[in-house]
Motif scaffolding. Structure first.
Motif, PDB file in Angstrom:
ATOM      1  N   GLY A 143       0.794  -1.220   0.000  1.00 23.89           N
ATOM      2  CA  GLY A 143       0.000   0.000   0.000  1.00 23.89           C
ATOM      3  C   GLY A 143       0.821   1.261   0.000  1.00 23.89           C
ATOM      4  O   GLY A 143       0.286   2.345   0.249  1.00 23.89           O
ATOM      5  N   SER A 144       2.125   1.147  -0.305  1.00 19.69           N
ATOM      6  CA  SER A 144       2.984   2.323  -0.245  1.00 19.69           C
ATOM      7  C   SER A 144       4.184   2.141  -1.168  1.00 19.69           C
ATOM      8  O   SER A 144       4.843   1.088  -1.146  1.00 19.69           O
ATOM      9  CB  SER A 144       3.473   2.554   1.188  1.00 19.69           C
ATOM     10  OG  SER A 144       4.535   3.478   1.225  1.00 19.69           O
ATOM     11  N   TYR A 145       4.480   3.169  -1.970  1.00 21.71           N
ATOM     12  CA  TYR A 145       5.677   3.130  -2.795  1.00 21.71           C
ATOM     13  C   TYR A 145       6.938   3.297  -1.948  1.00 21.71           C
ATOM     14  O   TYR A 145       8.008   2.775  -2.294  1.00 21.71           O
ATOM     15  CB  TYR A 145       5.616   4.219  -3.874  1.00 21.71           C
ATOM     16  CG  TYR A 145       4.837   3.791  -5.090  1.00 21.71           C
ATOM     17  CD1 TYR A 145       5.382   2.912  -6.014  1.00 21.71           C
ATOM     18  CD2 TYR A 145       3.547   4.255  -5.303  1.00 21.71           C
ATOM     19  CE1 TYR A 145       4.667   2.502  -7.135  1.00 21.71           C
ATOM     20  CE2 TYR A 145       2.816   3.860  -6.415  1.00 21.71           C
ATOM     21  CZ  TYR A 145       3.375   2.981  -7.321  1.00 21.71           C
ATOM     22  OH  TYR A 145       2.662   2.572  -8.416  1.00 21.71           O
ATOM     23  N   THR A 146       6.831   4.006  -0.835  1.00 21.15           N
ATOM     24  CA  THR A 146       7.976   4.133   0.072  1.00 21.15           C
ATOM     25  C   THR A 146       8.358   2.782   0.636  1.00 21.15           C
ATOM     26  O   THR A 146       9.543   2.420   0.703  1.00 21.15           O
ATOM     27  CB  THR A 146       7.639   5.101   1.221  1.00 21.15           C
ATOM     28  OG1 THR A 146       7.287   6.376   0.671  1.00 21.15           O
ATOM     29  CG2 THR A 146       8.832   5.252   2.157  1.00 21.15           C
ATOM     30  N   ALA A 147       7.354   2.006   1.051  1.00 20.81           N
ATOM     31  CA  ALA A 147       7.620   0.659   1.560  1.00 20.81           C
ATOM     32  C   ALA A 147       8.202  -0.226   0.468  1.00 20.81           C
ATOM     33  O   ALA A 147       9.119  -1.035   0.720  1.00 20.81           O
ATOM     34  CB  ALA A 147       6.328   0.053   2.110  1.00 20.81           C
ATOM     35  N   ALA A 148       7.699  -0.071  -0.763  1.00 23.00           N
ATOM     36  CA  ALA A 148       8.220  -0.864  -1.874  1.00 23.00           C
ATOM     37  C   ALA A 148       9.691  -0.543  -2.122  1.00 23.00           C
ATOM     38  O   ALA A 148      10.516  -1.450  -2.318  1.00 23.00           O
ATOM     39  CB  ALA A 148       7.400  -0.595  -3.129  1.00 23.00           C
ATOM     40  N   ALA A 149      10.033   0.735  -2.103  1.00 22.68           N
ATOM     41  CA  ALA A 149      11.425   1.130  -2.310  1.00 22.68           C
ATOM     42  C   ALA A 149      12.319   0.627  -1.185  1.00 22.68           C
ATOM     43  O   ALA A 149      13.457   0.229  -1.406  1.00 22.68           O
ATOM     44  CB  ALA A 149      11.518   2.649  -2.425  1.00 22.68           C
ATOM     45  N   SER A 150      11.805   0.620   0.039  1.00 22.39           N
ATOM     46  CA  SER A 150      12.598   0.132   1.168  1.00 22.39           C
ATOM     47  C   SER A 150      12.901  -1.353   1.020  1.00 22.39           C
ATOM     48  O   SER A 150      13.968  -1.819   1.428  1.00 22.39           O
ATOM     49  CB  SER A 150      11.859   0.396   2.480  1.00 22.39           C
ATOM     50  OG  SER A 150      10.735  -0.462   2.625  1.00 22.39           O
ATOM     51  N   LEU A 151      11.981  -2.112   0.440  1.00 24.48           N
ATOM     52  CA  LEU A 151      12.220  -3.538   0.228  1.00 24.48           C
ATOM     53  C   LEU A 151      13.354  -3.764  -0.763  1.00 24.48           C
ATOM     54  O   LEU A 151      14.193  -4.659  -0.574  1.00 24.48           O
ATOM     55  CB  LEU A 151      10.940  -4.209  -0.275  1.00 24.48           C
ATOM     56  CG  LEU A 151       9.813  -4.345   0.752  1.00 24.48           C
ATOM     57  CD1 LEU A 151       8.516  -4.762   0.069  1.00 24.48           C
ATOM     58  CD2 LEU A 151      10.181  -5.363   1.829  1.00 24.48           C
TER      59      LEU A 151
END
Length: 447
Positions: free
Chosen positions: A91-99
């Motif tokens: 639900g978040s592009y920030t979380a996706a980038a962190s992965l």
């Protein structure tokens, strides 16, 4: 009837002889079984024909299996939509980038331990372990419904990547070395690595169609299948014979590898060239933004496919090129050509600029770099030295990517790509030194 009687009498009189013959065959079989694990050499004269299970057959087998392993390993149909899929799940592009950042960090963290593992426990076992861990990572991707499972999956993928890093190239080189054919490494490595590019091009095209017809999750689920095939392929690989005594413990082994890099001037410079070239690949994360300003959005997929196709050609002809002009000269001229093409594309952007960013020199330079590194690595620390070079490259990659992001925010995408290119330019004088050293050294020049 007479003939029958004679045959009966002959069989009865030869019973002892038959038993003796059976015992002799059993003895020979036992001797072969005992000798096989310890690698006892045959006493045949050198002119005798090779045994059926010869080192040459092992070369053909391992090269073929490594090619398919690379193809299935990179046949990831979710590649172009990975960030989109991660964002849908979290639900978040920030979380996706962190992965994505965690995946890179985990790969770097496991680099050296897995390199030591390969040198001490064997290439084949390390390759199988990496394939099994990669399957687990993809099962995590396919079944994830939140951030937690995705986080575990990216860490597993980082571990799998580090298990293969340094190990698979070492397996290929050791296989050729055992057969006395190490001079063929550029040709075989070029063909093996070209399979990456075919897989990336095909997987990206198929993945886009499947994602459009069904959903990104279906693409991720289907991508588990090639990873399972990787395990089956790895199980059929043959272990090359270990060469050289191992150090008494892990720390001594690691220290010996570090000293080997520090004391070898060619290896020191080639390790730095490898790290600088890898840091330059951070441009791949930003270049689509540059291309999108010159080409329509729908053409980005075609641009990626074109780039993989050109790289495939470069890998395939790398063995022939290195055989003709030498590894050091191929690396030097390849880097010079790539830098010139990239600067022309960026300094005066035109509709033709994206085409210049895809160069066949990349594949040739990469195989030349690997050839020079493998020739300088010691036999007993080959994978550890390769992992140390990869670790250095990962750290430099992260620093360059971070700096390029800051430059892009402040001065734009072209300035960021030029900054990355300026860092990669440092590899040129180092490649020139290696080339000059090869000209001075008959041994190196003969390579």
């Amino acid at each position: 009837m007479a003939l029958f009687g004679v045959s009966v009498r002959l069989s009865g009189s030869s019973a002892v002889s038959a038993r003796h013959s059976s015992l002799l065959r059993a003895r020979v079989l036992v001797e072969r079984l005992i000798a096989a694990p310890f690698g006892r050499k045959s006493q045949r004269p050198r002119s005798a024909p090779p045994a059926p299970d010869s080192a040459d057959q092992t070369v053909n087998r391992n090269v073929r299996l490594l090619s398919w392993f690379n193809f299935f390993g990179d046949f990831r149909m979710y590649g172009p939509i990975m960030v989109i899929y991660f964002a849908q799940v979290t639900g978040s592009y920030t979380a996706a980038a962190s992965l994505l950042a965690v995946k890179m960090l985990s790969s770097a963290a496991f680099e050296v331990p897995t390199g030591v593992l390969s040198d001490r426990l064997g290439r084949r076992g390390t390759m199988i372990a990496g394939a099994v861990v990669m399957v687990a990572a993809h099962l995590g991707y396919a079944g994830a419904w939140g951030y937690g499972l995705l986080l575990a999956a990216v860490v597993l993928e980082g571990l799998a990547t580090s298990l293969w890093s340094g190990n698979n190239e070492s397996l290929l080189y050791d296989t050729l070395l055992e057969a006395g054919r190490e001079e063929e490494f550029p040709r075989h490595s070029g063909r093996v690595n070209s399979m990456f590019q075919i897989a990336l091009a095909l997987a990206a095209a198929i993945g886009g169609v499947v994602a459009g017809a069904w959903s990104p999750r279906v693409v991720v689920v289907l991508s588990v299948v090639p990873q399972v095939l990787c395990v089956l392929v790895a199980l059929r690989v043959r272990e090359p014979r270990a060469r050289g005594p191992l150090e008494s413990n892990v720390l001594v082994h690691l220290g010996s590898a570090l000293r080997g890099i520090r004391r070898n001037p060619v290896l020191r410079r080639m390790t730095l060239v490898s790290a600088l070239r890898y840091s330059g690949e951070s441009a791949a994360q930003l270049s689509p933004v540059f291309v999108a300003g010159l080409w329509p959005l729908w053409a980005l997929g075609l641009w990626r496919t074109f780039g993989h196709g050109v790289a495939f050609v470069g890998f395939r002809v790398s063995g022939w090129t290195i055989g003709r002009v030498g590894a050091a000269r191929t690396l030097l001229f390849g880097e010079l050509f790539d830098n010139m093409a990239n600067f022309v594309a960026l300094l005066k952007p035109t509709v033709f600029s994206p085409v210049l960013l895809g160069s066949p020199a990349y594949g040739m330079s990469t195989i030349a770099q690997q050839t020079l590194l493998q020739r300088e690595f010691t036999d007993r620390e080959r994978a550890t030295m390769g992992s140390l070079a990869s670790l250095f490259g990962s750290v430099l990659y992260a620093l360059v990517a971070l700096g390029a992001g800051l430059v892009a925010d402040r001065w734009g995408i072209v300035a960021a790509l030029l900054a990355i290119q300026a860092v990669a330019l440092i590899a040129l004088p180092l490649a020139w030194w290696v080339h000059a050293h090869a000209l001075r050294s008959p041994r190196a020049l003969g390579r």
